[in-house]
Design an enzyme around this catalytic site. Structure first.
Site, PDB file in Angstrom:
ATOM      1  N   CYS A  12       0.572   2.377 -11.365  1.00 52.69           N
ATOM      2  CA  CYS A  12       2.019   2.127 -11.296  1.00 52.69           C
ATOM      3  C   CYS A  12       2.298   0.804 -10.585  1.00 52.69           C
ATOM      4  O   CYS A  12       3.402   0.585 -10.089  1.00 52.69           O
ATOM      5  CB  CYS A  12       2.737   3.264 -10.582  1.00 52.69           C
ATOM      6  N   ARG A  68     -12.539  -3.845 -13.724  1.00 46.59           N
ATOM      7  CA  ARG A  68     -12.111  -4.086 -12.336  1.00 46.59           C
ATOM      8  C   ARG A  68     -12.585  -5.414 -11.791  1.00 46.59           C
ATOM      9  O   ARG A  68     -13.578  -5.986 -12.249  1.00 46.59           O
ATOM     10  CB  ARG A  68     -12.719  -2.993 -11.438  1.00 46.59           C
ATOM     11  N   SER A 114      -1.759   6.267  -9.440  1.00 46.42           N
ATOM     12  CA  SER A 114      -2.616   5.219  -9.995  1.00 46.42           C
ATOM     13  C   SER A 114      -1.926   4.601 -11.213  1.00 46.42           C
ATOM     14  O   SER A 114      -1.229   5.305 -11.948  1.00 46.42           O
ATOM     15  CB  SER A 114      -3.971   5.804 -10.416  1.00 46.42           C
ATOM     16  N   ARG A 157     -13.229   7.277 -12.585  1.00 49.79           N
ATOM     17  CA  ARG A 157     -13.447   8.429 -11.715  1.00 49.79           C
ATOM     18  C   ARG A 157     -13.550   9.684 -12.581  1.00 49.79           C
ATOM     19  O   ARG A 157     -12.891   9.779 -13.616  1.00 49.79           O
ATOM     20  CB  ARG A 157     -12.291   8.585 -10.730  1.00 49.79           C
ATOM     21  N   HIS A 159      -2.698   7.462   0.279  1.00 45.68           N
ATOM     22  CA  HIS A 159      -2.941   6.591  -0.875  1.00 45.68           C
ATOM     23  C   HIS A 159      -1.751   5.621  -0.985  1.00 45.68           C
ATOM     24  O   HIS A 159      -0.892   5.764  -1.846  1.00 45.68           O
ATOM     25  CB  HIS A 159      -3.050   7.494  -2.120  1.00 45.68           C
ATOM     26  N   TYR A 177     -20.079   4.039 -11.300  1.00 46.04           N
ATOM     27  CA  TYR A 177     -18.724   3.485 -11.351  1.00 46.04           C
ATOM     28  C   TYR A 177     -18.067   3.499  -9.967  1.00 46.04           C
ATOM     29  O   TYR A 177     -18.129   4.519  -9.247  1.00 46.04           O
ATOM     30  CB  TYR A 177     -17.848   4.275 -12.358  1.00 46.04           C
ATOM     31  N   ASP A 201      -4.122  -0.156  -1.374  1.00 48.04           N
ATOM     32  CA  ASP A 201      -4.500   1.162  -1.895  1.00 48.04           C
ATOM     33  C   ASP A 201      -4.477   2.285  -0.850  1.00 48.04           C
ATOM     34  O   ASP A 201      -4.129   3.404  -1.187  1.00 48.04           O
ATOM     35  CB  ASP A 201      -5.901   1.075  -2.525  1.00 48.04           C
ATOM     36  N   LYS A 233     -12.349   6.136  -2.081  1.00 44.28           N
ATOM     37  CA  LYS A 233     -11.621   7.385  -2.336  1.00 44.28           C
ATOM     38  C   LYS A 233     -12.280   8.562  -1.605  1.00 44.28           C
ATOM     39  O   LYS A 233     -11.596   9.449  -1.105  1.00 44.28           O
ATOM     40  CB  LYS A 233     -11.579   7.663  -3.840  1.00 44.28           C
TER      41      LYS A 233
HETATM   42  C1  OXD Z   1      -7.092   4.686  -8.255  1.00 46.48           C
HETATM   43  C2  OXD Z   1      -7.749   3.458  -7.756  1.00 46.48           C
HETATM   44  O1  OXD Z   1      -7.523   5.246  -9.283  1.00 46.48           O
HETATM   45  O2  OXD Z   1      -7.267   2.903  -6.767  1.00 46.48           O
HETATM   46  O3  OXD Z   1      -6.125   5.133  -7.616  1.00 46.48           O
HETATM   47  O4  OXD Z   1      -8.761   3.042  -8.338  1.00 46.48           O
HETATM   48 MN    MN Z   2      -5.787   4.056  -5.777  1.00 48.02          MN
END
Ligand code: OXD
Ligand code: MN
Length: 600
Positions: A252, A378, A250, A71, A228, A199, A279, A208
């Site tokens: 964690c 990913r 993100s 991102r 989130h 991406y 998520d 997002k």
């Molecule tokens: C993030 C994701 O960056 O879920 O939070 O990809």
């Molecule tokens: Mn996320």
């Protein structure tokens, strides 16, 4: 012939096609035949590769451009008429400037390409909790990902009818140049424009961009919450399932927690975990006055490195078929590999995420290890393939939330778990959530990054108004979920983790539910309630008593330093920050003073 029955949708498609000038326009109907034809087309063009059909049936492989692997927060904007409405938490542009700047990049960008029209539903099709979007894109990779991540196709158009509301999502890869990359959100027009990237987080616009940034703005107006958060169900030995929603910054371990496997010690009690989402959670107060949540997504877009049979066996099982792998290492037999995954080191002839020959231990000119898979590589996989996936993921009203959990990565400060003293203190806990940078992140190690409710990069409006909204939502509920904070990452003086993490986290979830159901008493401290030592079931887990004490110790001096940092953070939001959060801050300060004098 008009492409759909929806007048405004047709008009908008025409207008965008005039600007982008694609050669063709194709409507995505959600059929298997169309998906297969598009897959074949992208295999022929080289956009994706088919992986080993025997070992990974239905799986595809894709490499993004090397400058386009994550991102891009610095190129992500909220475009509102007033700058203050976007807040200090967002980059801002006026809508006029946004349309003008990005419009120049979109102009003619789809020449020689097809524009795909993807109608998609975030949430079960037709649910009152759900929202519809339509993404126009010139990337088949985006189409194939959206078909996994969302419910997409003709039934969505059917629910939209001739005049239903939808989010207008426009995407073009254009020439993938970073100079011409922008991710723009127009909450006042219910629109998203993303250009110059391929991406996932920048281009799967349902995720997002819609489900968090645009949805948080809608939720503010319509009195719900777009968060989130993962959602997970914990089935007790009695058969009762309680659901919790949890926010972590993100990286964690949200996906791992959402798919947790109970440790042996608790499995014998009969616990089971049900994954609703990893998520995003959309949460509403229903007519019963309780908080209900859906996962608006239909798939996982998970980080591959670090996913293995120990950290997340369910994820490993989920990605064995019908999965798209992006930027991982490609083995010569058409299987995939990543750092800290399962199995052998990559064999001879493997290609790294850039497509270069790769062997374990390779170093660059500066002596730094060259990774085989990009650290942010990913997998995109259907939620239905997850062995723990909950049948409630398709339920129109979702699940009732008993507890909200906030978490951060703190080496020293925060105890393993503590519970807020009430709703507004809980909002304060979420608002002051923070993580320390690890070696894996850019920036100074140990530096604290504040990330309220893990929404800092995703809140589509002024974060001060968002926190006010959270406070007001508490008042709307007749039955408020209890709020907790967890920290799986506390360390001893030598830097060793004190808590093992993984499935053992269920022991903490068990305590949390015990508190929610009024079965357990907590110990009141200055920062909130912590468990009585005997209330955490430690069957089969050997942690010395002194380490358990360290996991729950509260150091008033360290908290004072923390409070100074929180103050600086709050000040950024000026007068717009709710006064009750300052009141919570001061009350915490007073409680810590008392604790400090007891220690003196
Ligand atoms: C993030 C994701 O960056 O879920 O939070 O990809
Ligand atoms: Mn996320």
């Amino acid at each position: 012939m008009p492409i759909t029955q929806h007048l405004e949708l047709n008009r908008w498609i025409d207008e965008m096609a005039d600007m982008c000038q694609p050669d063709n326009i194709v409507l995505i109907d959600g059929s298997d035949e169309q998906k297969e034809a598009l897959t074949q087309e992208s295999v022929v063009s080289g956009e994706v590769l088919r992986l080993n059909e025997e070992k990974l049936p239905g799986c595809l492989y894709h490499r993004t451009a090397q400058n386009d692997v994550a991102r891009v927060e610095h190129l992500t904007y909220i475009c509102t008429e007033l700058k203050d409405d976007a807040g200090p938490n967002n980059n801002w542009m006026s809508p006029a400037e946004g349309y003008r700047k990005a419009g120049a990049f979109f102009k003619g960008a789809m020449k020689g390409r097809t524009m795909y029209v993807i109608p998609f539903s975030m949430g079960p099709v037709g649910s009152p909790f759900s929202k519809v979007g339509v993404e126009l894109t010139d990337s088949i990779y985006v189409v194939l990902n959206m078909l996994i991540m969302t419910r997409a196709g003709q039934d969505v158009l059917d629910t939209l009818g001739i005049g239903g509301d939808f989010t207008k999502c426009l995407h073009s890869k254009a020439d993938l140049s970073i100079e011409k990359r922008l991710i723009l959100h127009f909450p006042e027009d219910n629109a998203i424009w993303s250009v110059g990237s391929g991406y996932g987080g920048n281009v799967l616009l349902g995720k997002k961009c819609l489900a968090l940034r645009i949805a948080s703005h809608m939720a503010h107006k319509e009195n719900w919450l777009a968060e989130h958060m993962l959602i997970l169900g914990i089935e007790k030995p009695s058969g009762r399932i309680d659901y919790v929603a949890a926010a972590f910054p993100s990286a964690c371990g949200k996906t791992n927690l959402a798919m947790l496997i109970p440790p042996e010690g608790l499995k014998i009690k009969g616990y089971r975990i049900w994954t609703v989402g990893d998520d995003i959670a959309w949460m509403r107060v229903d007519t019963d006055g309780k908080l209900w949540a859906i996962n608006p997504e239909n798939g996982f877009f998970g980080v591959a490195p670090g996913t293995n049979t120990k950290s997340n066996p369910s994820a490993v099982e989920t990605v064995q078929k019908n999965t798209i792998f992006t930027n991982v290492l490609l083995n010569p037999d058409g299987t995939v590999w990543w750092e800290d995954g399962d199995g052998e080191p990559a064999p001879e002839g493997a290609l790294d995420w850039k497509g270069n020959p790769w062997k374990p231990g390779m170093k660059d000119q500066d002596g730094k290890p060259i990774p085989g898979a990009h650290p942010n590589s990913r997998f995109t996989a259907p939620i239905s393939q997850c062995p723990s996936h909950s049948y409630r993921t398709d339920h129109h009203h979702g699940v009732q939330i008993s507890a909200i959990i906030f978490g951060g990565r703190r080496a020293h400060l925060a105890p393993l778990v503590y519970q807020s003293l009430g709703w507004s203190h809980g909002v304060y806990m979420g608002a002051t959530m923070a993580s320390e940078r690890t070696a894996a992140q850019y920036g100074k190690q140990g530096e604290v990054r504040r990330d309220p409710m893990a929404m800092l990069p995703f809140c589509g409006y002024n974060l001060a108004d968002y926190l006010e909204h959270w406070l007001r939502m508490g008042v709307r509920m007749r039955w408020q979920p209890k709020i907790f904070h967890v920290n799986w990452f506390r360390q001893d003086e030598e830097g060793n983790y004190l808590w093992p993490g993984f499935g053992e986290n269920l022991r903490i979830l068990e305590w949390i539910l015990g508190r929610c159901n009024g079965e357990l008493e907590g110990v009141k401290t200055s920062i909130g309630f912590i468990p009585k030592p005997e209330d955490i079931d430690m069957t089969g887990l050997d942690i010395p008593e002194k380490d358990m004490e360290k996991l729950f110790s509260i150091d008033p001096a360290a908290w004072k330093v923390e409070m100074k940092d929180i103050e600086e953070f709050f000040k950024k939001f000026g007068d717009r920050l709710p006064v009750s959060l300052w009141a919570e801050h001061e009350a915490l300060g007073r409680r810590l003073e008392e604790l400090g004098s007891e220690h003196a």
